[in-house]
Write a protein that holds these residues in place. Structure first.
Motif, short mmCIF file in Angstrom:
data_model
loop_
_atom_site.label_atom_id
_atom_site.label_comp_id
_atom_site.label_asym_id
_atom_site.label_seq_id
_atom_site.Cartn_x
_atom_site.Cartn_y
_atom_site.Cartn_z
N LYS A 1 43.73 47.05 28.23
CA LYS A 1 44.68 46.08 27.67
C LYS A 1 44.58 44.73 28.35
CE LYS A 1 47.92 49.45 26.22
NZ LYS A 1 48.67 50.15 25.64
N THR A 2 44.25 44.73 29.65
CA THR A 2 44.26 43.49 30.42
C THR A 2 43.01 43.42 31.29
OG1 THR A 2 46.67 43.62 30.53
CG2 THR A 2 45.60 42.15 32.09
N ILE A 3 42.53 42.19 31.46
CA ILE A 3 41.46 41.94 32.41
C ILE A 3 41.89 40.81 33.34
CG2 ILE A 3 39.61 42.66 30.85
CD1 ILE A 3 38.91 39.54 30.80
N GLU A 4 41.27 40.78 34.50
CA GLU A 4 41.40 39.64 35.40
C GLU A 4 40.00 39.32 35.87
OE1 GLU A 4 43.23 38.54 39.76
OE2 GLU A 4 44.33 39.97 38.53
N ARG A 5 39.61 38.04 35.74
CA ARG A 5 38.26 37.69 36.13
C ARG A 5 38.21 36.30 36.76
NH1 ARG A 5 37.54 33.23 33.95
NH2 ARG A 5 37.32 32.91 31.75
N ILE A 6 37.19 36.15 37.61
CA ILE A 6 36.87 34.86 38.20
C ILE A 6 35.40 34.57 37.87
CG2 ILE A 6 36.28 35.85 40.48
CD1 ILE A 6 38.07 32.51 40.07
N ALA B 1 30.31 36.08 38.67
CA ALA B 1 31.61 36.46 38.12
C ALA B 1 31.99 37.87 38.53
CB ALA B 1 31.56 36.35 36.60
N LEU B 2 33.28 38.12 38.44
CA LEU B 2 33.83 39.44 38.74
C LEU B 2 34.98 39.68 37.78
CD1 LEU B 2 34.42 41.04 42.15
CD2 LEU B 2 36.28 41.03 40.50
N THR B 3 35.01 40.89 37.22
CA THR B 3 36.10 41.28 36.33
C THR B 3 36.68 42.60 36.79
OG1 THR B 3 35.03 40.19 34.46
CG2 THR B 3 36.75 41.79 33.94
N VAL B 4 38.01 42.67 36.74
CA VAL B 4 38.73 43.91 37.01
C VAL B 4 39.46 44.27 35.71
CG1 VAL B 4 40.52 45.01 38.40
CG2 VAL B 4 39.02 43.31 39.45
N TYR B 5 39.40 45.55 35.35
CA TYR B 5 40.00 46.03 34.11
C TYR B 5 41.26 46.84 34.40
CZ TYR B 5 35.30 44.89 32.52
OH TYR B 5 34.15 44.24 32.24
N PHE B 6 42.30 46.62 33.58
CA PHE B 6 43.56 47.34 33.73
C PHE B 6 43.91 48.06 32.44
CE2 PHE B 6 43.75 43.51 36.33
CZ PHE B 6 44.06 44.02 37.58
#
Length: 151
Positions: free
Chosen positions: A125-130, A146-151
């Motif tokens: 549902k949500t991602i956070e990335r730089i 880049a880096l992505t974390v998935y929630f």
């Protein structure tokens, strides 16, 4: 060259914060961007599954996945390493997501985003990335870390 303050970064997921701070630490000086040659994966082993690298190709401007960490192909059910982003995700340009990449190349500044996962990540549902600019010559962005974390 800091774009995000320490206060802003405090609400970020730990991995995004760690990569951003690592990127700041590998700058050759205050006015020069780091390049791929400054990045040592051995410095950030815990982040590697969530990291992706994008080659920036000029004339015409286009983006290709150089590295696609295991967390990404687990989230998307495929490995996009070596693929052009607009071929891996045909709606990439129409979706407006390409503008984040273009802005990094033009402004030479990082891009942070937390929000809804897009169409190509159906199980989250949500991602956070730089996304962070890299420049082999210190000036012209030729890669995005880049880096992505998935929630």
């Amino acid at each position: 060259m800091k774009r995000y303050t320490e206060e802003e970064r405090q609400v970020w997921e730990e991995k995004n914060r760690a990569l951003y701070e690592y990127w700041l630490s590998i700058h050759p000086d205050k006015t020069t961007l780091p390049g791929r040659q400054h990045l040592d994966p051995m410095d950030i082993p815990a982040l590697l599954p969530n990291i992706w690298l994008v080659d920036v190709v000029q004339d015409p401007l286009r983006f290709r996945f150089r590295l696609f960490g295991t967390a990404h192909y687990a989230a998307m059910d495929r490995d996009c390493t070596g693929m052009w982003i607009d071929e891996a995700f045909p709606d990439f340009t129409r979706s407006g997501f390409d503008q984040d990449y273009i802005n990094i190349v033009e402004t030479k500044l990082p891009s942070y985003r937390k929000g809804s996962a897009s169409y190509h990540i159906p199980n989250y549902k949500t991602i956070e990335r730089i996304m962070l600019p890299l420049a082999e010559n210190g000036t012209d962005v030729d890669m995005i870390l880049a880096l992505t974390v998935y929630f």
